[in-house]
Design an enzyme around this catalytic site. Structure first.
Site, PDB file in Angstrom:
ATOM      1  N   GLU A   1       0.821  -1.217   0.000  1.00 44.66           N
ATOM      2  CA  GLU A   1       0.000   0.000   0.000  1.00 44.66           C
ATOM      3  C   GLU A   1       0.854   1.266   0.000  1.00 44.66           C
ATOM      4  OE1 GLU A   1      -3.111  -2.586  -0.265  1.00 44.66           O
ATOM      5  OE2 GLU A   1      -2.743  -0.542  -0.928  1.00 44.66           O
TER       6      GLU A   1
ATOM      7  N   HIS B   1       2.114   2.150  -3.394  1.00 38.48           N
ATOM      8  CA  HIS B   1       1.179   2.896  -4.249  1.00 38.48           C
ATOM      9  C   HIS B   1       1.358   4.398  -4.040  1.00 38.48           C
ATOM     10  CE1 HIS B   1      -1.094  -0.211  -6.211  1.00 38.48           C
ATOM     11  NE2 HIS B   1      -1.455  -0.784  -5.068  1.00 38.48           N
TER      12      HIS B   1
ATOM     13  N   TYR C   1      -4.328   3.496 -13.272  1.00 40.77           N
ATOM     14  CA  TYR C   1      -4.738   2.245 -12.633  1.00 40.77           C
ATOM     15  C   TYR C   1      -5.738   1.469 -13.508  1.00 40.77           C
ATOM     16  CZ  TYR C   1      -5.300  -0.764  -8.508  1.00 40.77           C
ATOM     17  OH  TYR C   1      -5.287  -1.813  -7.620  1.00 40.77           O
TER      18      TYR C   1
ATOM     19  N   GLU D   1       0.225  -2.194 -10.025  1.00 40.46           N
ATOM     20  CA  GLU D   1       0.070  -3.282  -9.066  1.00 40.46           C
ATOM     21  C   GLU D   1       1.347  -4.114  -8.934  1.00 40.46           C
ATOM     22  OE1 GLU D   1      -2.081  -4.739  -6.817  1.00 40.46           O
ATOM     23  OE2 GLU D   1      -2.813  -2.677  -6.822  1.00 40.46           O
TER      24      GLU D   1
ATOM     25  N   HIS E   1      -4.708  -6.715 -11.127  1.00 38.68           N
ATOM     26  CA  HIS E   1      -4.153  -7.668 -10.164  1.00 38.68           C
ATOM     27  C   HIS E   1      -3.846  -9.007 -10.823  1.00 38.68           C
ATOM     28  CE1 HIS E   1      -6.340  -4.935  -7.419  1.00 38.68           C
ATOM     29  NE2 HIS E   1      -5.351  -5.210  -6.596  1.00 38.68           N
TER      30      HIS E   1
END
Ligand SMILES: CCCCC[C@H](S)C(=O)N[C@@H](Cc1ccccc1)C(=O)N[C@@H](C)C(=O)O
Ligand SMILES: [Zn+2]
Length: 311
Positions: free
Chosen positions: A138, A141, A152, A161, A226
């Protein structure tokens, strides 16, 4: 009265002891670290309100808060010690975390300001704050947002990701698995950089792709951010560890060179709309800058992207 910095402790989600910097403010110990950048603060997010996590002693009792706080500090230290980067913006931006977000929420996120952790439903995930690689994912990011700012969605989103997973695996350095600590269903992890296809992606019920020819081209998951991240994850794994993949031999150059190559590619060469082909070029250029045009590192990058079918 002024805040007093203290070293506090607590037991995390899985009972592991964590030591961390906190503060004594207004008669209570609180998860406010004033030693890193402009601060590292961890809140209990109740009824959509940030509540200080407090204790009457130096021992904190909320396992998720203890882990989120300590893991934020470890991830701050990784970026400072490895790349001399001072928090997500390289200007000491406060690292703010929220735990107990949502109702048994099976996820964690970065919203530009906060790292948020769900408690998991105990079927898919245990409390996600329990994973060091989750905090690192996290916070990464945040770093991505202040560097290439990869859009994204589709291939740039898969790179976004992937960088979160690569640095997640570099901070949580004992393996190449993401989420290994927090799975509740007996899986070895959520994603593997070493062998992506060893794990099944839950949206498609397909093995994660480990070659560009196997990329997901649908619209789920913002165009598979993802899912297709695993293609670049595998490339990064090969750059570091080497191996043979679809008949292509890669001689690895180790974690230390790999993390420097990917950080430089992210911070100097990639842009918001970069795709996989541009990722290859950015990594080659970064490796050239760092180690020379005929270096083992450049050769490892070229071979790794050949191995996953990205030219
Ligand atoms: C607002 C919705 C969530 C946005 C996606 C966040 S950044 C994300 O990627 N979260 C990680 C959490 C994580 C990290 C490491 C290990 C386990 C879980 C993630 O991979 N989420 C998966 C479950 C997903 O959103 O599909
Ligand atoms: Zn993510």
């Amino acid at each position: 009265n002024a805040a007093h910095e203290v070293t506090a402790f607590g037991y995390g989600v899985f009972g592991g002891k964590q030591m961390f910097e906190a503060s004594y403010i207004d008669g209570l110990f609180r998860l406010h670290d004033q030693t890193r950048g402009q601060g590292v603060i961890t809140y209990d997010y109740d009824n959509n309100v940030n509540e200080d996590v407090t204790s009457v002693s130096k021992m904190f009792r909320d396992g998720a808060a203890v882990d989120a706080h300590a893991n934020s500090q470890k991830t701050y230290d990784y970026f400072k010690n490895t790349f001399n980067r001072n928090s997500v913006d390289d200007n000491g931006q406060r690292l703010l975390s929220r735990v107990h977000v949502g109702d048994n929420w099976n996820n964690a996120s970065w919203n530009g300001v906060y790292m948020s952790y769900g408690d998991g439903d105990g079927i898919r995930f245990h409390p996600l704050a329990g994973g060091l690689d989750v905090a690192a994912h996290e916070m990464s990011h945040g770093v991505i947002q202040h560097t290439a700012s990869l859009i994204y969605r589709n291939e740039s989103g898969a790179l976004n990701e992937s960088f979160a997973d690569i640095f997640g695996a570099m901070v949580d350095r004992d393996d190449w698995i993401i989420g290994e600590d927090i799975m509740a269903n007996g899986a070895i992890g959520l994603r593997s950089l070493e062998d992506p296809a060893a794990l099944i992606e839950n949206r498609t019920q397909e093995p994660y792709p480990d070659h560009w020819s196997k990329r997901y081209t649908g619209t789920l998951d913002n165009g598979g951010v993802h899912i297709n991240s695993s293609i670049n994850n595998k490339a990064a794994y090969l750059v570091s560890e080497g191996g043979e993949h679809y008949g292509v031999q890669v001689t690895g150059v180790g974690r230390e060179a790999t993390e420097q190559i990917y950080y430089r590619a992210l911070s100097h060469y990639l842009t918001a709309s970069s795709n996989f082909a541009m990722m290859r070029q950015a990594a080659i250029q970064a490796a050239t800058d760092l180690y020379g045009s005929n270096s083992d590192a450049v050769k490892a990058v070229q071979q790794a992207y050949n191995a996953v079918g990205v030219y």
